[in-house]
Write a protein that holds these residues in place. Sequence first.
Motif, PDB file in Angstrom:
ATOM      1  N   ARG A 123       0.886  -1.221   0.084  1.00 34.73           N
ATOM      2  CA  ARG A 123      -0.122  -0.054   0.022  1.00 34.73           C
ATOM      3  C   ARG A 123       0.737   1.287   0.022  1.00 34.73           C
ATOM      4  O   ARG A 123       0.599   2.193  -0.777  1.00 34.73           O
ATOM      5  CB  ARG A 123      -1.159   0.059   1.210  1.00 34.73           C
ATOM      6  N   GLU A 124       1.862   1.381   0.704  1.00 32.80           N
ATOM      7  CA  GLU A 124       2.920   2.319   0.960  1.00 32.80           C
ATOM      8  C   GLU A 124       3.524   2.302  -0.649  1.00 32.80           C
ATOM      9  O   GLU A 124       4.013   3.571  -1.032  1.00 32.80           O
ATOM     10  CB  GLU A 124       3.851   2.265   1.812  1.00 32.80           C
ATOM     11  N   TYR A 125       3.915   1.286  -1.131  1.00 34.94           N
ATOM     12  CA  TYR A 125       4.821   1.185  -2.388  1.00 34.94           C
ATOM     13  C   TYR A 125       4.019   1.946  -3.711  1.00 34.94           C
ATOM     14  O   TYR A 125       4.635   2.854  -4.221  1.00 34.94           O
ATOM     15  CB  TYR A 125       5.020  -0.279  -2.714  1.00 34.94           C
ATOM     16  N   ASN A 127       1.436   4.133  -3.089  1.00 33.39           N
ATOM     17  CA  ASN A 127       1.221   5.590  -2.581  1.00 33.39           C
ATOM     18  C   ASN A 127       2.446   6.663  -2.732  1.00 33.39           C
ATOM     19  O   ASN A 127       3.244   6.669  -2.289  1.00 33.39           O
ATOM     20  CB  ASN A 127       0.861   5.556  -1.083  1.00 33.39           C
ATOM     21  N   THR A 130       3.753   8.502   0.172  1.00 33.15           N
ATOM     22  CA  THR A 130       3.955   7.882   1.336  1.00 33.15           C
ATOM     23  C   THR A 130       5.285   8.403   2.076  1.00 33.15           C
ATOM     24  O   THR A 130       5.977   9.174   1.491  1.00 33.15           O
ATOM     25  CB  THR A 130       4.482   6.335   1.036  1.00 33.15           C
ATOM     26  N   LEU A 132       7.257   6.523   4.213  1.00 31.33           N
ATOM     27  CA  LEU A 132       7.720   5.322   4.306  1.00 31.33           C
ATOM     28  C   LEU A 132       9.343   5.564   3.637  1.00 31.33           C
ATOM     29  O   LEU A 132       9.332   5.741   2.396  1.00 31.33           O
ATOM     30  CB  LEU A 132       7.212   4.285   3.994  1.00 31.33           C
ATOM     31  N   GLN A 137      12.911   6.971  -1.755  1.00 32.22           N
ATOM     32  CA  GLN A 137      12.195   7.497  -2.756  1.00 32.22           C
ATOM     33  C   GLN A 137      12.737   8.403  -3.769  1.00 32.22           C
ATOM     34  O   GLN A 137      13.663   9.009  -3.542  1.00 32.22           O
ATOM     35  CB  GLN A 137      10.903   8.271  -1.794  1.00 32.22           C
TER      36      GLN A 137
END
Length: 402
Positions: A123-125, A127, A130, A132, A137
Amino acid sequence: MHTRRHDIDWLRTLAFGLLILYHVGMYYVYEWDFHLKSDDQYIWLQDVMIMSNQWRMSLLFFISAMALALVRQRYSGWRLAGLRTRRLMIPLLFGMAVIVPPQLYVELIYGIGYEGSYSAFMREYFNLDTSLAPHKQSAIGLLTWNHLWFLPYLWLYSLFALLASTWLSLVAKWLNKLPATLLMVVLVSVMAGIWFALRNDYPSTHALIGDWYNHGKYLLAFVAGYLLASMPAIWEKVIRHRRWFVAFSVVGYSLIVLDRHGYLALDEATYQLWYVRYFIGILLALNLWGWILMLVGYAGRYLRSGSTLLSYFNRAILPYYIFHQTLIILLAVALMPLKLHAGIEALLIIVLTCVGCALGYEVIKRIPIVSGLFGLSFWPRRKPTKNAAECKHQPLTDSVAK
């Protein structure tokens, strides 16, 4: 009449095979950054891996361009552009969404102690906003192509070559009349100039945009490969004089290793002299072209015959490439608890990676749509049964009667 060059097919297969060995080595080599590192790391492994580190990806671009130039003799530029786009960009997007994420997931677990589930990570990947792992990034968040960076670079260079194919053909005809020694001097000088002008200011990122040193180096290798495939006289000279390239390779590699161990150490003031730096670029360029042309020469001399195995790898090589690095990392994680000796563990990872790639290929090539996501046909053709093959050459009434 077009004749398939099996030596290029063999060389491409061996070059991709080298990637498996190299990426397994990255797990064990001391200090060099990788997604996951073994507790057993070896300094001496750097000297082994530096042998191919300087030229292995340039070789892939070089022989990919040779293959493109040979195929260009049979197909239109528009058709090849479409085929390249389908075979490279669709696997890239699918790989970024499905194949690559486990690599980053493992990296975050062992790198920053990430404790989330894989579904939470995914889900973060996807987003783009994100929070995270900010250090991993880019402009598109955590989405990454990791080892698949070769595909967008190859696609971009292929489109360039196809657009410029008429001009490149004219250049090849002109260059084919020049002395081979002069062409080698030009290749070395230009590659040295790229290193001199771009290496310090544009370190390797594999981000496509702004990766100017890599673009200079790899695009030159690509164009050189494309031209060589259209220069039969020069290609034969490369094969005939392959032993000279062995000498360039050995000398270049030896100097690089000596320098890494401090035997050729230069003080900062001397290193900053432009002619000293350009001379270093010449040595690196001689090493790079020495290895590439040596391999092309020996393949042209000894690997001119096809085989069933080669036909298999011609079809399977792209799925193998897509699978291999994720398999290496997952296998390394799976074998960690066993505390095996590094040599035994590395051998297991290599063997199981090859087995995993083979099994993966056998599965995906049989599944419609999925096969196309790995660069194969979207609708795999089934092999005809014996009876069907016999009926193919019989009248329709006979085959219906059966």
